[in-house]
Design a protein around this motif. Structure first.
Motif, PDB file in Angstrom:
ATOM      1  N   LEU A   1      87.538  30.370 130.827  1.00  0.00           N
ATOM      2  CA  LEU A   1      86.733  29.249 130.368  1.00  0.00           C
ATOM      3  C   LEU A   1      85.875  29.730 129.208  1.00  0.00           C
ATOM      4  CD1 LEU A   1      85.361  27.761 133.727  1.00  0.00           C
ATOM      5  CD2 LEU A   1      87.256  26.902 132.350  1.00  0.00           C
ATOM      6  N   GLU A   2      85.815  28.944 128.160  1.00  0.00           N
ATOM      7  CA  GLU A   2      84.923  29.266 127.053  1.00  0.00           C
ATOM      8  C   GLU A   2      83.509  28.888 127.480  1.00  0.00           C
ATOM      9  OE1 GLU A   2      85.759  30.910 124.335  1.00  0.00           O
ATOM     10  OE2 GLU A   2      87.813  30.980 125.076  1.00  0.00           O
ATOM     11  N   VAL A   3      82.626  29.861 127.506  1.00  0.00           N
ATOM     12  CA  VAL A   3      81.260  29.626 127.958  1.00  0.00           C
ATOM     13  C   VAL A   3      80.313  29.839 126.782  1.00  0.00           C
ATOM     14  CG1 VAL A   3      79.455  30.342 129.558  1.00  0.00           C
ATOM     15  CG2 VAL A   3      81.860  30.425 130.257  1.00  0.00           C
ATOM     16  N   PRO A   4      79.666  28.764 126.344  1.00  0.00           N
ATOM     17  CA  PRO A   4      78.723  28.945 125.241  1.00  0.00           C
ATOM     18  C   PRO A   4      77.515  29.759 125.705  1.00  0.00           C
ATOM     19  CG  PRO A   4      78.751  26.645 125.980  1.00  0.00           C
ATOM     20  CD  PRO A   4      79.775  27.391 126.776  1.00  0.00           C
ATOM     21  N   THR A   5      77.078  30.670 124.867  1.00  0.00           N
ATOM     22  CA  THR A   5      75.918  31.491 125.214  1.00  0.00           C
ATOM     23  C   THR A   5      74.676  31.046 124.448  1.00  0.00           C
ATOM     24  OG1 THR A   5      76.590  33.120 123.572  1.00  0.00           O
ATOM     25  CG2 THR A   5      77.308  33.502 125.847  1.00  0.00           C
ATOM     26  N   ASP A   6      74.802  30.005 123.647  1.00  0.00           N
ATOM     27  CA  ASP A   6      73.664  29.448 122.922  1.00  0.00           C
ATOM     28  C   ASP A   6      72.734  28.771 123.925  1.00  0.00           C
ATOM     29  OD1 ASP A   6      71.865  28.133 121.316  1.00  0.00           O
ATOM     30  OD2 ASP A   6      73.355  26.948 120.235  1.00  0.00           O
ATOM     31  N   ARG A   7      71.491  29.163 123.947  1.00  0.00           N
ATOM     32  CA  ARG A   7      70.518  28.614 124.902  1.00  0.00           C
ATOM     33  C   ARG A   7      69.523  27.658 124.229  1.00  0.00           C
ATOM     34  NH1 ARG A   7      74.018  29.307 127.800  1.00  0.00           N
ATOM     35  NH2 ARG A   7      74.333  31.104 129.128  1.00  0.00           N
ATOM     36  N   THR A   8      69.898  27.119 123.066  1.00  0.00           N
ATOM     37  CA  THR A   8      69.017  26.205 122.337  1.00  0.00           C
ATOM     38  C   THR A   8      68.611  25.020 123.197  1.00  0.00           C
ATOM     39  OG1 THR A   8      70.004  26.836 120.231  1.00  0.00           O
ATOM     40  CG2 THR A   8      68.813  24.737 120.279  1.00  0.00           C
ATOM     41  N   LEU A   9      69.589  24.350 123.802  1.00  0.00           N
ATOM     42  CA  LEU A   9      69.291  23.159 124.591  1.00  0.00           C
ATOM     43  C   LEU A   9      68.453  23.514 125.820  1.00  0.00           C
ATOM     44  CD1 LEU A   9      69.639  20.127 124.919  1.00  0.00           C
ATOM     45  CD2 LEU A   9      71.758  20.585 126.160  1.00  0.00           C
ATOM     46  N   ALA A  10      68.789  24.582 126.505  1.00  0.00           N
ATOM     47  CA  ALA A  10      68.023  24.990 127.687  1.00  0.00           C
ATOM     48  C   ALA A  10      66.582  25.310 127.306  1.00  0.00           C
ATOM     49  CB  ALA A  10      68.686  26.193 128.361  1.00  0.00           C
ATOM     50  N   SER A  11      66.398  25.969 126.181  1.00  0.00           N
ATOM     51  CA  SER A  11      65.041  26.305 125.735  1.00  0.00           C
ATOM     52  C   SER A  11      64.255  25.054 125.383  1.00  0.00           C
ATOM     53  CB  SER A  11      65.095  27.244 124.522  1.00  0.00           C
ATOM     54  OG  SER A  11      65.676  28.477 124.876  1.00  0.00           O
ATOM     55  N   ALA A  12      64.893  24.142 124.661  1.00  0.00           N
ATOM     56  CA  ALA A  12      64.214  22.893 124.281  1.00  0.00           C
ATOM     57  C   ALA A  12      63.842  22.075 125.511  1.00  0.00           C
ATOM     58  CB  ALA A  12      65.105  22.078 123.341  1.00  0.00           C
ATOM     59  N   GLU A  13      64.757  21.990 126.465  1.00  0.00           N
ATOM     60  CA  GLU A  13      64.483  21.217 127.675  1.00  0.00           C
ATOM     61  C   GLU A  13      63.401  21.879 128.530  1.00  0.00           C
ATOM     62  OE1 GLU A  13      68.360  20.787 129.432  1.00  0.00           O
ATOM     63  OE2 GLU A  13      68.735  18.917 128.344  1.00  0.00           O
ATOM     64  N   ALA A  14      63.441  23.194 128.654  1.00  0.00           N
ATOM     65  CA  ALA A  14      62.424  23.894 129.440  1.00  0.00           C
ATOM     66  C   ALA A  14      61.045  23.696 128.820  1.00  0.00           C
ATOM     67  CB  ALA A  14      62.759  25.391 129.535  1.00  0.00           C
ATOM     68  N   TYR A  15      60.983  23.787 127.503  1.00  0.00           N
ATOM     69  CA  TYR A  15      59.701  23.584 126.830  1.00  0.00           C
ATOM     70  C   TYR A  15      59.210  22.148 127.023  1.00  0.00           C
ATOM     71  CZ  TYR A  15      56.065  23.206 123.366  1.00  0.00           C
ATOM     72  OH  TYR A  15      54.857  22.968 122.755  1.00  0.00           O
ATOM     73  N   ALA A  16      60.088  21.175 126.840  1.00  0.00           N
ATOM     74  CA  ALA A  16      59.696  19.770 126.995  1.00  0.00           C
ATOM     75  C   ALA A  16      59.193  19.506 128.416  1.00  0.00           C
ATOM     76  CB  ALA A  16      60.869  18.859 126.665  1.00  0.00           C
ATOM     77  N   TYR A  17      59.850  20.086 129.403  1.00  0.00           N
ATOM     78  CA  TYR A  17      59.466  19.868 130.792  1.00  0.00           C
ATOM     79  C   TYR A  17      58.127  20.548 131.120  1.00  0.00           C
ATOM     80  CZ  TYR A  17      59.497  19.771 135.851  1.00  0.00           C
ATOM     81  OH  TYR A  17      59.134  19.556 137.154  1.00  0.00           O
ATOM     82  N   HIS A  18      57.957  21.785 130.669  1.00  0.00           N
ATOM     83  CA  HIS A  18      56.799  22.580 131.068  1.00  0.00           C
ATOM     84  C   HIS A  18      55.602  22.461 130.129  1.00  0.00           C
ATOM     85  CE1 HIS A  18      58.476  24.918 134.426  1.00  0.00           C
ATOM     86  NE2 HIS A  18      59.629  24.762 133.799  1.00  0.00           N
ATOM     87  N   LYS A  19      55.777  21.831 128.971  1.00  0.00           N
ATOM     88  CA  LYS A  19      54.725  21.808 127.942  1.00  0.00           C
ATOM     89  C   LYS A  19      53.360  21.417 128.502  1.00  0.00           C
ATOM     90  CE  LYS A  19      53.396  19.817 123.588  1.00  0.00           C
ATOM     91  NZ  LYS A  19      53.331  18.643 122.819  1.00  0.00           N
ATOM     92  N   GLU A  20      53.303  20.312 129.209  1.00  0.00           N
ATOM     93  CA  GLU A  20      52.031  19.825 129.740  1.00  0.00           C
ATOM     94  C   GLU A  20      51.416  20.825 130.723  1.00  0.00           C
ATOM     95  OE1 GLU A  20      50.707  16.260 132.722  1.00  0.00           O
ATOM     96  OE2 GLU A  20      52.235  15.792 131.223  1.00  0.00           O
TER      97      GLU A  20
END
Length: 144
Positions: free
Chosen positions: A73-92
């Protein structure tokens, strides 16, 4: 393990009634059950005890007459989306109480602060494409 994880939980609003026995499905299913093992990436840094337990589970499937094959399986290792989502969730929470986070966790969360919408959207599209590829495999294989 799948049977245990699939048990009905009356407290789970999304829960389903218990499934039939997964083991008996190997005898009842008209075609041989095929299981694809995506070793590359997922097994790269696996602890030896976990790798051993997985191999024992795979042997159980083989003894149940499942067809077991390694798949890629081709597994992307780019964590851009995970980082953006984690920041959006935890920002407050981070703004209110940064001291409640471990320094390394806080650093990972804050790595998403400067990701722009264009990059997040690109990463979301790549993730969707990856999920589509995995669904293509699942049409032929049960992946574990």
């Amino acid at each position: 393990m799948l049977q245990v994880m699939s048990l009905y939980d009356s407290l789970d609003p999304c829960g389903n009634p218990p499934p039939p026995s997964f083991v008996s499905a190997f005898d009842e299913y008209p075609a041989k059950i095929r299981i694809g093992i995506p070793r590359a990436f997922f097994f790269d840094d696996l602890h030896p005890d976990i790798a051993d337990a997985i191999e024992k589970a795979v042997d159980i499937f083989r003894h149940l007459n499942a067809e077991v094959r390694d798949i890629k399986l081709e597994v992307p290792t780019d964590r851009t989306l995970a980082s953006a989502e984690a920041y959006a969730y935890h920002k407050e929470f981070v703004e209110r109480s940064p001291e409640l986070y471990q320094p390394a966790t806080l650093q990972r969360i804050n790595s998403g602060a400067n990701i722009d919408a264009h990059d997040a959207l690109r990463a979301a599209r790549e993730l969707q494409a990856s999920r589509h590829d995995i669904q293509e495999y699942s049409a032929m294989w049960i992946c574990c």
